[in-house]
Enzyme design. Structure first.
Site, PDB file in Angstrom:
ATOM      1  N   CYS A 115      98.641  43.782  72.556  1.00  0.00           N
ATOM      2  CA  CYS A 115      99.927  44.478  72.384  1.00  0.00           C
ATOM      3  C   CYS A 115     101.094  43.529  72.099  1.00  0.00           C
ATOM      4  O   CYS A 115     102.120  43.950  71.576  1.00  0.00           O
ATOM      5  CB  CYS A 115     100.239  45.335  73.600  1.00  0.00           C
ATOM      6  N   HIS A 252     108.069  46.932  72.921  1.00  0.00           N
ATOM      7  CA  HIS A 252     106.704  47.452  72.747  1.00  0.00           C
ATOM      8  C   HIS A 252     106.646  48.785  73.476  1.00  0.00           C
ATOM      9  O   HIS A 252     107.201  48.946  74.567  1.00  0.00           O
ATOM     10  CB  HIS A 252     105.695  46.465  73.344  1.00  0.00           C
ATOM     11  N   ASN A 282     100.990  54.427  72.445  1.00  0.00           N
ATOM     12  CA  ASN A 282     100.983  52.967  72.406  1.00  0.00           C
ATOM     13  C   ASN A 282     100.100  52.534  71.238  1.00  0.00           C
ATOM     14  O   ASN A 282      98.891  52.733  71.263  1.00  0.00           O
ATOM     15  CB  ASN A 282     100.429  52.448  73.745  1.00  0.00           C
TER      16      ASN A 282
HETATM   17  O1  UT7 Z   1     100.360  47.991  76.164  1.00  0.00           O
HETATM   18  C1  UT7 Z   1      99.678  47.198  77.080  1.00  0.00           C
HETATM   19  C2  UT7 Z   1     100.289  47.301  78.401  1.00  0.00           C
HETATM   20  N1  UT7 Z   1      99.940  48.542  79.032  1.00  0.00           N
HETATM   21  C3  UT7 Z   1     100.806  49.087  79.863  1.00  0.00           C
HETATM   22  O2  UT7 Z   1     101.886  48.582  79.995  1.00  0.00           O
HETATM   23  C4  UT7 Z   1     100.386  50.284  80.663  1.00  0.00           C
HETATM   24  C5  UT7 Z   1     100.900  50.137  82.053  1.00  0.00           C
HETATM   25  N2  UT7 Z   1     100.555  51.202  82.943  1.00  0.00           N
HETATM   26  C6  UT7 Z   1     101.037  52.459  82.840  1.00  0.00           C
HETATM   27  O3  UT7 Z   1     101.712  52.774  81.889  1.00  0.00           O
HETATM   28  C7  UT7 Z   1     100.756  53.431  83.941  1.00  0.00           C
HETATM   29  O4  UT7 Z   1     100.179  52.745  85.023  1.00  0.00           O
HETATM   30  C8  UT7 Z   1      99.834  54.609  83.526  1.00  0.00           C
HETATM   31  C9  UT7 Z   1     100.578  55.564  82.618  1.00  0.00           C
HETATM   32  C10 UT7 Z   1      98.600  54.060  82.851  1.00  0.00           C
HETATM   33  C11 UT7 Z   1      99.396  55.390  84.762  1.00  0.00           C
HETATM   34  O5  UT7 Z   1     100.518  55.811  85.521  1.00  0.00           O
HETATM   35  P1  UT7 Z   1     100.552  55.567  87.101  1.00  0.00           P
HETATM   36  O6  UT7 Z   1     101.787  56.194  87.575  1.00  0.00           O
HETATM   37  O7  UT7 Z   1     100.385  54.091  87.326  1.00  0.00           O
HETATM   38  O8  UT7 Z   1      99.303  56.393  87.600  1.00  0.00           O
HETATM   39  P2  UT7 Z   1      98.011  55.877  88.372  1.00  0.00           P
HETATM   40  O9  UT7 Z   1      97.136  55.063  87.485  1.00  0.00           O
HETATM   41  O10 UT7 Z   1      98.450  55.272  89.652  1.00  0.00           O
HETATM   42  O11 UT7 Z   1      97.274  57.257  88.646  1.00  0.00           O
HETATM   43  C12 UT7 Z   1      97.853  58.256  89.488  1.00  0.00           C
HETATM   44  C13 UT7 Z   1      96.884  59.418  89.588  1.00  0.00           C
HETATM   45  C14 UT7 Z   1      95.478  59.007  89.956  1.00  0.00           C
HETATM   46  O12 UT7 Z   1      94.986  59.951  90.843  1.00  0.00           O
HETATM   47  P3  UT7 Z   1      94.877  59.616  92.412  1.00  0.00           P
HETATM   48  O13 UT7 Z   1      94.006  58.412  92.495  1.00  0.00           O
HETATM   49  O14 UT7 Z   1      96.284  59.344  92.844  1.00  0.00           O
HETATM   50  O15 UT7 Z   1      94.281  60.865  92.962  1.00  0.00           O
HETATM   51  C15 UT7 Z   1      94.715  59.099  88.638  1.00  0.00           C
HETATM   52  O16 UT7 Z   1      93.365  59.414  88.819  1.00  0.00           O
HETATM   53  O17 UT7 Z   1      96.786  60.088  88.319  1.00  0.00           O
HETATM   54  C16 UT7 Z   1      95.421  60.234  87.953  1.00  0.00           C
HETATM   55  N3  UT7 Z   1      95.304  60.143  86.502  1.00  0.00           N
HETATM   56  C17 UT7 Z   1      95.490  61.224  85.715  1.00  0.00           C
HETATM   57  N4  UT7 Z   1      95.755  62.502  85.967  1.00  0.00           N
HETATM   58  C18 UT7 Z   1      95.885  63.337  84.919  1.00  0.00           C
HETATM   59  C19 UT7 Z   1      95.071  59.074  85.735  1.00  0.00           C
HETATM   60  N5  UT7 Z   1      95.085  59.416  84.440  1.00  0.00           N
HETATM   61  C20 UT7 Z   1      95.333  60.735  84.398  1.00  0.00           C
HETATM   62  C21 UT7 Z   1      95.470  61.661  83.345  1.00  0.00           C
HETATM   63  N6  UT7 Z   1      95.755  62.948  83.661  1.00  0.00           N
HETATM   64  N7  UT7 Z   1      95.370  61.290  82.039  1.00  0.00           N
END
Ligand code: UT7
Length: 325
Positions: A115, A252, A282
């Site tokens: 990225c 980005h 992204n």
């Molecule tokens: O470009 C390269 C760099 N990449 C980035 O900068 C990405 C950085 N990370 C992020 O943008 C965020 O961490 C995400 C958007 C990927 C995820 O957001 P988050 O607020 O960190 O959520 P999380 O991973 O902590 O997940 C929260 C909950 C989980 O459930 P539990 O364990 O709390 O029960 C996941 O299983 O959301 C669940 N989850 C989803 N639910 C519905 C994960 N993906 C999904 C989904 N739909 N697509």
């Protein structure tokens, strides 16, 4: 004192026709429009057709950038393509873009920083120009991330999209002053200790397969704001500017919460941020030139605009660049 700078002569972009909405994704994985919008800010993304390769996207974006620059492809002597989704393991996607545009002189090669690829590629091309090794360079960010996603993993497949963007740089003498046009500073960083937080679980030298993207989103998020803000602050100090002098912030596009968080930390106003992730998702190395292109088409960037770009990606790699349009 006269110096040679890489002046941005043109910008172009290409997005595949097919649009995949959050509702479309909710039909294939257990997710919802509400979750995706709230956690990432993404509403839809473009997906390349089967016959569209990364080079196809890159050629279309480059062609538009060259036409806008009024520069004949035969006058380009450097093609740097940032991509993590090359058409083939080799040759580089850059040489395919080079031949697709009818360029036969100079050099063409890929830069792999995921990225952060566009910031890396811009840094490389700028240094070739500043040292007199190139006079006109094409810097491309092109990706088909849809090909390396695990479409059963809801935590990653909802985040990415396909697309390409390109800029044409030209060596031009400037005064060596604060108001010079062109690339003013590039800073690139990496730290391989964080490889396991964002990677692809395959490759020609390990599994002999292409593999799928794997990410610990929460951990990547935690590092992103801190690492990106840090390198931006360094870039501002190196170039003698303050954050309030920035006319346009081109981050980005990974997550709306990351880019808003960085802008807030640095004191950059909302109306200076270019946001494309709602419609593009992204697009990895393509996201910055795609956003630059959007700013150009919306007349938000004009001659003299001070533009700040930043990115972070797998590796980790990260970086920032400051340029005056
Ligand atoms: O470009 C390269 C760099 N990449 C980035 O900068 C990405 C950085 N990370 C992020 O943008 C965020 O961490 C995400 C958007 C990927 C995820 O957001 P988050 O607020 O960190 O959520 P999380 O991973 O902590 O997940 C929260 C909950 C989980 O459930 P539990 O364990 O709390 O029960 C996941 O299983 O959301 C669940 N989850 C989803 N639910 C519905 C994960 N993906 C999904 C989904 N739909 N697509």
């Amino acid at each position: 004192m006269a110096v040679i700078r890489s002046v941005i002569r043109g910008v172009g972009a290409y997005l595949p026709k097919r649009i995949m909405t959050n509702a479309d994704l909710a039909k294939i994985v257990d997710t919802s429009d509400e979750w995706i919008v709230e956690r990432s800010g993404i509403r839809e993304r473009h997906i390349a057709a089967d016959d569209e390769l990364t080079s196809t996207l890159g050629i279309a974006a480059s062609h538009q950038a060259l036409v806008r620059a009024g520069i004949d492809p035969v006058d380009i002597d450097l093609v740097v393509c940032a991509t993590a989704t090359p058409d083939r393991t080799f040759p580089s996607t850059a040489v395919r873009i080079q031949s697709g545009l009818g360029i036969t002189k100079g050099a063409a090669f890929d830069v792999q920083a995921v990225c952060s690829g566009f910031v890396y590629a811009l840094a490389v091309a700028d240094n070739f120009i500043k040292t007199g090794q190139s006079s006109r360079a094409l810097v491309v960010g092109a990706e088909t991330f849809s090909r390396i996603l695990d479409w059963t993993d809801r935590a990653t497949c909802v985040l990415f999209g396909d697309g390409a963007g390109a800029v044409v740089l030209e060596a031009q003498p400037q005064h060596g002053a604060r108001d010079d046009r062109g690339v003013l500073t590039t800073l690139i960083r990496s730290d391989g200790r964080f490889e396991d937080l964002l990677y692809v679980d395959g490759g020609p030298g390990s599994t002999k397969t292409v593999g799928h993207l794997r990410m610990n989103g929460r951990e990547v998020f935690r590092h992103a704001v801190q690492k990106i803000s840090g390198v931006i602050e360094e870039a501002l100090v190196a170039s003698g500017y303050t954050a309030d002098e920035i006319d346009l912030f081109i981050p980005h596009q990974a997550n709306i919460r990351i880019l808003d968080g960085i802008a807030k930390k640095l004191g950059i106003e909302q109306d200076k941020i270019v946001k494309t992730l709602e419609k593009h998702g992204n697009t990895s190395a393509a996201s910055i030139p795609l956003a630059l292109n959007q700013a150009f088409e919306e007349h938000r960037v004009r001659e003299g605009s001070l533009v700040l770009m930043e990115a972070m990606g797998g590796g980790f790699t990260w970086g920032a660049a400051l340029a005056r349009w």
